[in-house]
Scaffold this active site. Structure first.
Site, short mmCIF file in Angstrom:
data_model
loop_
_atom_site.label_atom_id
_atom_site.label_comp_id
_atom_site.label_asym_id
_atom_site.label_seq_id
_atom_site.Cartn_x
_atom_site.Cartn_y
_atom_site.Cartn_z
N GLU A 150 -4.96 2.75 -7.34
CA GLU A 150 -3.55 3.07 -7.11
C GLU A 150 -2.72 2.87 -8.39
OE1 GLU A 150 -1.88 2.43 -3.24
OE2 GLU A 150 -3.87 2.20 -2.36
N SER A 159 -3.53 -1.06 -14.53
CA SER A 159 -2.49 -1.94 -15.11
C SER A 159 -1.74 -1.21 -16.22
CB SER A 159 -3.13 -3.21 -15.68
OG SER A 159 -3.60 -4.03 -14.62
N GLU A 180 -9.26 13.06 -9.14
CA GLU A 180 -10.36 14.02 -9.33
C GLU A 180 -11.23 13.54 -10.49
OE1 GLU A 180 -8.88 17.99 -9.79
OE2 GLU A 180 -7.81 17.90 -7.87
#
Ligand code: COS
Length: 405
Positions: A385, A388, A129
């Site tokens: 996703e 790092s 979001e």
């Protein structure tokens, strides 16, 4: 890496099929779609026909019936040629379908998975979001329970397939006092943003899939890389979602999505590795062709040592990624290994593509060669996703959890 370590005959056949498709049908259009930012409907349709949008799902659910390693091979090989097509496979399959396969009821699986696995409808996943990126538990979207349905309000950001997709899995807060345990997940359906293109190729608009009122896509992102992949906002305005569309129990949304991301991170590792190898292959070829000071530049140690470093790191990345996939496939713990593979391979993709541009010199900085696109495509692998930094948090927590318990 010796192929026999992880691959069987079926894996090698999948690899050959994806290589041929990527070479013959994707490579010729990759640069144009990167330039125009147009979603490649025709080749996505072909990917569905070839089984590439449901590689690891059982045939009875419309999938290709292969395993997780075959699925990683598909992402890896596709990314050597076009990262946008590779993220389409990965975001659709892991993010947009696997939560239904793993956490859905039999009725949810039967209703939605065949549409997704065959590529008939494109899917996606709404977690991030505007104010909840790395802090995924900071979800603000709400789901208020009424009689027989929930009312969802909120906005998701940076969502792959938000425009072109029609089936989405999204998180929303059902119990505000409970932190991550107050987050649930839902299956939602919407109209595609490009009806004409979808109808032309025959994707979407299944009569059994009515769009939910108030659920739509928002602003399209103008991105540095992955430009042929569709990234937009997802907007929920008083969307009435039937209770039977809740995915898993109330309060399980965050944990289920974290588990989904574990598998997603192996996919991004595969994608990153593919970009690194694609750039390496280009650099190797160019170094043998390009002549300066009377000889091929590969004869200069400054160039050959860079190629040697790239090849060594790619080999290490292959072991990390296929090992994480192997652990996942055999039902063994793999949270740490997935994060390690994602961290290493995404940073490798950045290093390898930067070196590939450098080896190409001035030509590498132009669109005459694909390495500048690969360098732009690599950057988001260190962000999407889980950045790092998040991967380092996950790895450190996994290592320390028994000591600090
Ligand atoms: N598998 C299973 N459960 C998990 C899990 C996983 N991979 N990760 C977390 N959980 C569980 C925890 O065990 C905890 O449950 P308990 O309290 O019962 O132990 C619960 O989920 C909350 O976890 P935690 O306390 O670790 O949550 P935090 O708010 O500290 O966040 C991080 C953890 C930072 C790791 C998480 O927010 C994250 O991964 N952020 C990045 C999100 C991301 O990748 N976004 C990109 C989306 S692009 S599609």
């Amino acid at each position: 890496m010796d192929d026999s370590l992880y691959f069987n005959e079926q894996h090698l056949a999948v690899r050959e099929m994806v290589q041929a498709f990527a070479r013959d049908e994707v490579a010729p259009i990759a640069a144009a779609h990167d330039e125009s930012q147009q979603f490649p409907w025709e080749t996505v349709k072909r990917m569905g026909e070839l089984g590439l949008l449901g590689v690891p799902w059982p045939e009875e659910l419309g999938g290709a019936g292969f395993d997780l390693i075959a699925y990683m091979i598909a992402i890896h090989e596709m990314a050597k040629v076009c990262a946008s097509h590779a993220i389409t496979i990965s975001a659709h399959t892991t993010l947009g379908t696997s939560p239904i396969v793993h956490f859905g009821t039999p009725a949810q699986r039967e209703r939605y998975v065949p549409l997704l696995a065959t590529g008939r409808v494109i899917g996606g996943f709404g977690l991030t979001e505007p104010g909840a990126g790395s802090d995924a538990g900071g979800t603000r979207t709400t789901a208020v329970r009424k009689d027989g349905y929930y009312v969802l309000n909120g906005t998701k950001r940076f969502i792959t397939h938000a425009g072109v997709g029609e089936i989405f899995l999204a998180t929303a807060v059902t119990d505000p006092g409970k932190g991550t345990k107050g987050i649930s997940s839902f299956i939602l359906t919407k109209e595609t943003c490009d009806l004409a293109a979808a109808q032309r190729v025959g994707i979407g608009h299944d009569a059994s899939l009515p769009a939910m009122k108030g659920f739509r896509s928002g602003k399209k992102e103008d991105k540095l890389g992955w430009r042929a992949s569709d990234t937009r906002e997802l907007i929920f305005e008083d969307v009435e979602v039937p209770v039977e569309n809740r995915l898993g129990d109330e309060g399980r949304g965050f944990i289920n999505f974290m588990q989904t991301l574990d598998a997603g991170r192996v996919g991004i590792a595969a994608l990153s590795l593919g970009i690194a190898e694609g750039a390496f292959n280009e650099a190797l070829k160019y170094s043998a062709e390009r002549k300066q000071f009377g000889q091929a530049i590969a004869h200069f140690q400054g160039v050959s040592f860079q190629l040697a470093d790239m090849a060594t790191e790619i080999e290490a990345g292959r072991h990390l990624m296929y090992h994480a996939a192997w652990l996942a496939q055999h039902g063994k713990p793999y949270v740490k290994e997935a994060a390690m593979a994602k961290l290493f391979c995404s940073e490798l993709a950045m290093r390898a593509t930067t070196k590939a541009v450098q080896i190409h010199g001035g030509y590498g900085y132009t669109k005459d060669y694909p390495v500048e696109r690969m360098m732009r495509d690599a950057k988001v692998c260190e962000i999407g996703e889980g950045t790092s930094e998040i991967q380092r948090i996950v790895i450190a927590r996994q290592m320390l959890k028994s000591l600090l318990a």
